[in-house]
Design an enzyme around this catalytic site. Structure first.
Site, mmCIF file in Angstrom:
data_model
loop_
_atom_site.group_PDB
_atom_site.id
_atom_site.type_symbol
_atom_site.label_atom_id
_atom_site.label_comp_id
_atom_site.label_asym_id
_atom_site.label_seq_id
_atom_site.Cartn_x
_atom_site.Cartn_y
_atom_site.Cartn_z
ATOM 1 N N HIS A 99 8.305 52.124 45.954
ATOM 2 C CA HIS A 99 8.604 50.711 45.660
ATOM 3 C C HIS A 99 8.743 49.994 46.998
ATOM 4 O O HIS A 99 7.808 50.009 47.804
ATOM 5 C CB HIS A 99 9.864 50.671 44.791
ATOM 6 C CG HIS A 99 10.189 49.344 44.178
ATOM 7 N ND1 HIS A 99 9.361 48.268 44.198
ATOM 8 C CD2 HIS A 99 11.310 48.935 43.509
ATOM 9 C CE1 HIS A 99 9.939 47.245 43.571
ATOM 10 N NE2 HIS A 99 11.128 47.623 43.154
ATOM 11 N N ASP B 204 2.638 45.536 50.521
ATOM 12 C CA ASP B 204 3.248 46.290 51.610
ATOM 13 C C ASP B 204 2.258 46.759 52.665
ATOM 14 O O ASP B 204 2.664 47.278 53.702
ATOM 15 C CB ASP B 204 3.983 47.521 51.044
ATOM 16 C CG ASP B 204 5.244 47.101 50.335
ATOM 17 O OD1 ASP B 204 5.882 46.152 50.817
ATOM 18 O OD2 ASP B 204 5.580 47.698 49.306
ATOM 19 N N HIS C 211 -1.282 49.746 42.689
ATOM 20 C CA HIS C 211 -0.175 49.023 42.060
ATOM 21 C C HIS C 211 -0.223 49.281 40.571
ATOM 22 O O HIS C 211 -1.305 49.373 39.994
ATOM 23 C CB HIS C 211 -0.296 47.517 42.336
ATOM 24 C CG HIS C 211 0.990 46.798 42.141
ATOM 25 N ND1 HIS C 211 1.420 46.390 40.910
ATOM 26 C CD2 HIS C 211 1.957 46.465 43.023
ATOM 27 C CE1 HIS C 211 2.595 45.813 41.052
ATOM 28 N NE2 HIS C 211 2.952 45.848 42.315
HETATM 29 N N1 CMC Z 1 -3.373 56.691 47.305
HETATM 30 C C1 CMC Z 1 -4.185 57.596 46.719
HETATM 31 N N2 CMC Z 1 -4.335 57.733 45.399
HETATM 32 C C2 CMC Z 1 -3.610 56.915 44.625
HETATM 33 C C3 CMC Z 1 -2.742 55.948 45.150
HETATM 34 C C4 CMC Z 1 -2.649 55.850 46.544
HETATM 35 N N3 CMC Z 1 -1.849 54.935 47.118
HETATM 36 N N4 CMC Z 1 -2.150 55.277 44.139
HETATM 37 C C5 CMC Z 1 -2.628 55.799 43.007
HETATM 38 N N5 CMC Z 1 -3.516 56.798 43.307
HETATM 39 C C6 CMC Z 1 -4.317 57.570 42.354
HETATM 40 C C7 CMC Z 1 -3.475 58.617 41.637
HETATM 41 O O1 CMC Z 1 -3.481 59.836 42.337
HETATM 42 C C8 CMC Z 1 -4.173 58.677 40.304
HETATM 43 O O2 CMC Z 1 -5.348 59.420 40.467
HETATM 44 P P1 CMC Z 1 -5.850 60.426 39.299
HETATM 45 O O3 CMC Z 1 -6.188 59.514 38.149
HETATM 46 O O4 CMC Z 1 -7.000 61.149 39.889
HETATM 47 O O5 CMC Z 1 -4.670 61.315 39.016
HETATM 48 C C9 CMC Z 1 -4.613 57.238 40.047
HETATM 49 O O6 CMC Z 1 -4.766 56.661 41.359
HETATM 50 C C10 CMC Z 1 -3.591 56.421 39.244
HETATM 51 O O7 CMC Z 1 -2.347 56.493 39.919
HETATM 52 P P2 CMC Z 1 -0.943 56.433 39.219
HETATM 53 O O8 CMC Z 1 0.033 57.209 40.052
HETATM 54 O O9 CMC Z 1 -1.085 56.807 37.771
HETATM 55 O O10 CMC Z 1 -0.635 54.897 39.297
HETATM 56 P P3 CMC Z 1 0.769 54.222 39.073
HETATM 57 O O11 CMC Z 1 0.498 52.909 38.438
HETATM 58 O O12 CMC Z 1 1.704 55.139 38.371
HETATM 59 O O13 CMC Z 1 1.314 54.053 40.562
HETATM 60 C C11 CMC Z 1 1.952 53.162 42.624
HETATM 61 C C12 CMC Z 1 1.452 52.846 41.207
HETATM 62 C C13 CMC Z 1 2.213 51.848 43.362
HETATM 63 C C14 CMC Z 1 3.274 53.941 42.553
HETATM 64 C C15 CMC Z 1 0.884 54.005 43.360
HETATM 65 O O14 CMC Z 1 -0.340 53.304 43.441
HETATM 66 C C16 CMC Z 1 1.342 54.444 44.759
HETATM 67 O O15 CMC Z 1 2.013 55.471 44.885
HETATM 68 N N6 CMC Z 1 0.973 53.657 45.820
HETATM 69 C C17 CMC Z 1 1.450 53.960 47.151
HETATM 70 C C18 CMC Z 1 2.867 53.438 47.343
HETATM 71 C C19 CMC Z 1 2.907 51.935 47.477
HETATM 72 O O16 CMC Z 1 2.132 51.353 48.219
HETATM 73 N N7 CMC Z 1 3.859 51.292 46.772
HETATM 74 C C20 CMC Z 1 4.069 49.868 46.864
HETATM 75 C C21 CMC Z 1 3.824 49.164 45.560
HETATM 76 S S1 CMC Z 1 3.726 47.390 45.764
HETATM 77 C C22 CMC Z 1 5.297 46.874 46.242
HETATM 78 C C23 CMC Z 1 6.358 47.157 45.246
HETATM 79 O O17 CMC Z 1 6.225 46.811 44.063
HETATM 80 O O18 CMC Z 1 7.379 47.698 45.650
#
Ligand code: CMC
Length: 443
Positions: free
Chosen positions: A283, A378, A322
């Protein structure tokens, strides 16, 4: 409402073009009709679906609430596919171009833009509440020299509830108003004190002649000068960052504030929970993680290997992806422009080159595009903080300053919402049942 399935098929009239959903339970052959309102069905309507009279009824399973609306809200609108973000109907682009952060905070909390008098009163109120009780200062002095400023902020916001016990009267409009003013006003002071503590520097008291963002920069950086006067371009860049982070509907920390607030605890305690949720690297902690990632990559020619590691699942590309945006995060677009303006004042950052190349390569790569992973807010915000010489540990603290107005606006909306009750999800129990207790000596 339960209906007999054959009756439904023969009669035909039940499934006319109504705003309803018909569900057939194949375990019993019974059909049910549920109203659809605002494109949503009520999870509780499923409870009537039972295999027998003493059956608990059907539940919905939604870990992480990926498809569950937990409230009605008229504060923030996001269209994740189109990359749109609006507060109370105003686009984030227009707000960043025209408003100050305090104006946006007023908009979030009061539901409308202030007129000139309202804005003056609001800014005055916030400004005269920037000081904290001396015991709060002493409380912060008690932390270890290397305490993470986010941990300090979390604890101190919680501690504030002991200084303002009247805030427990959550139905009292004056108390609510004062809690909103105090939290928005004091958050920069607490954040700056946490920074000065880490640096081993004396805490700087607020300068109420300065604007909200300029005062924050003064409390961070003032040394021996009689009056600290930040470069107006930096002040404006910080204010824009504050606007961009003010609210983002039902994200992890806001859900935490609403969840905790639903127990009718005072708003300081609820917001302290929000600070805790924001601390996490998935987050608000992501901005800190992005900078650490850029540090590790070190050189542009190391990017391909780094991306291979991400694609192999070794780590995530921080600042990308996201839950809601499946398109470029509109906040990232605005921040990217801001980075250039800030670097004009502070000088070039070698990390910017790495970030730009990393973004370009990721956006050219099928792994990221097929998963709709784009830069989020971010990805670039950390570069601005770094250019302002703010240490990485402070990044999430700075995110918490403006998000406070969003947390409070959402908390106020929840407190007045008759449909809300104490938050209490259900579970699917997967453990053992009715085991014989085995005495210690026989285990
Ligand atoms: N790098 C590589 N792969 C990713 C990433 C990433 N940053 N984010 C998602 N994926 C992949 C994930 O491995 C999955 O792949 P597969 O379908 O092969 O298993 C697919 O994309 C879907 O990911 P998810 O984890 O189901 O997506 P989510 O909606 O649960 O997660 C998230 C959203 C923001 C937690 C995630 O994208 C992430 O960890 N990003 C990096 C951390 C980040 O930048 N966070 C800041 C968010 S914006 C500011 C805020 O709101 O705080």
């Amino acid at each position: 409402m339960a209906i007999d399935q054959t009756q439904q098929q023969d009669g035909g009239d039940v499934a006319t073009a109504q705003e309803t959903l018909s569900v057939t339970d194949n375990r019993t052959g019974r059909s049910y009709e549920m109203p659809i309102t605002d494109g949503t069905v009520k999870a509780m309507d499923f409870r009537q679906i039972k295999v027998s009279e003493d059956d608990f009824g059907l539940m919905t399973y939604d870990p992480a609430f990926t498809n569950t609306a937990a409230c009605r809200s008229d504060i923030t609108y996001i269209d994740g596919d189109a990359g749109i973000l609006e507060h109370r109907g105003y686009s984030i682009e227009r707000l960043c171009e025209n408003a100050t952060y305090l104006e946006v905070a007023y908009l979030l909390i009061h539901g409308k833009l202030p007129d000139r008098n309202e804005l003056e009163t609001w800014v005055h109120e916030i400004t005269i509440h920037t000081y904290v009780h001396e015991n709060i200062k002493r409380f912060m002095e008690g932390f270890r020299y290397d305490a993470h400023p986010m941990g300090m902020l979390l604890a101190t916001v919680g501690a504030m509830s002991t200084f303002y016990p009247g805030a427990k009267n959550i139905k009292d409009h004056d108390e609510r108003h004062m809690a909103a003013v105090r939290m928005i006003a004091k958050m920069p002071t607490l954040a700056a004190f946490a920074y000065r503590h880490n640096m081993g520097l004396p805490y700087i008291y607020p300068d109420n002649d300065l604007s909200y963002p300029a005062n924050f920069l003064s409390m961070l950086f003032k040394m021996t000068e009689i009056k600290y006067e930040p470069d107006p371009r930096l002040t404006r860049a910080l204010d824009t960052l504050f606007i961009l982070h003010a609210d983002h509907e039902q994200n992890c920390s806001t859900s935490a504030v609403r969840g905790i607030g639903s127990s009718q605890v005072d708003p300081y305690s609820a917001v302290a929970g929000g600070v805790g949720a924001l601390y996490g690297p998935l987050h608000g902690g992501a901005n800190e993680a992005v900078l650490k990632m850029l540090d590790r990559i070190e050189r542009v020619d190391a990017i391909p290997d780094f991306l291979e590691g991400v694609k192999a699942g070794n780590e995530r590309l921080m600042g990308f992806g996201h839950r809601v945006y499946k398109n470029y995060d509109p906040r990232a677009r605005i921040i990217k422009k801001n980075v250039d303006e800030v670097l004009e004042v502070t000088g070039k950052s070698p990390k910017l080159e790495i970030a730009v190349e990393l973004e370009k390569r990721a956006l050219d790569d099928d792994y990221f595009t097929s998963r709709k992973l784009y830069p989020n807010v971010d990805f670039y915000s950390g570069l601005i903080y770094e250019a302002l010489k703010i240490p990485t540990g402070m990044f999430t603290v700075i995110f918490a300053i403006p998000r406070t107005s969003g947390w409070i606006a959402q908390w106020l909306e929840m407190v007045d919402d008759d449909e809300q009750k104490i938050a209490r999800p259900r579970q699917i129990y997967t453990g053992e049942r009715e085991l014989e207790y085995v005495p210690l000596e026989r285990r």
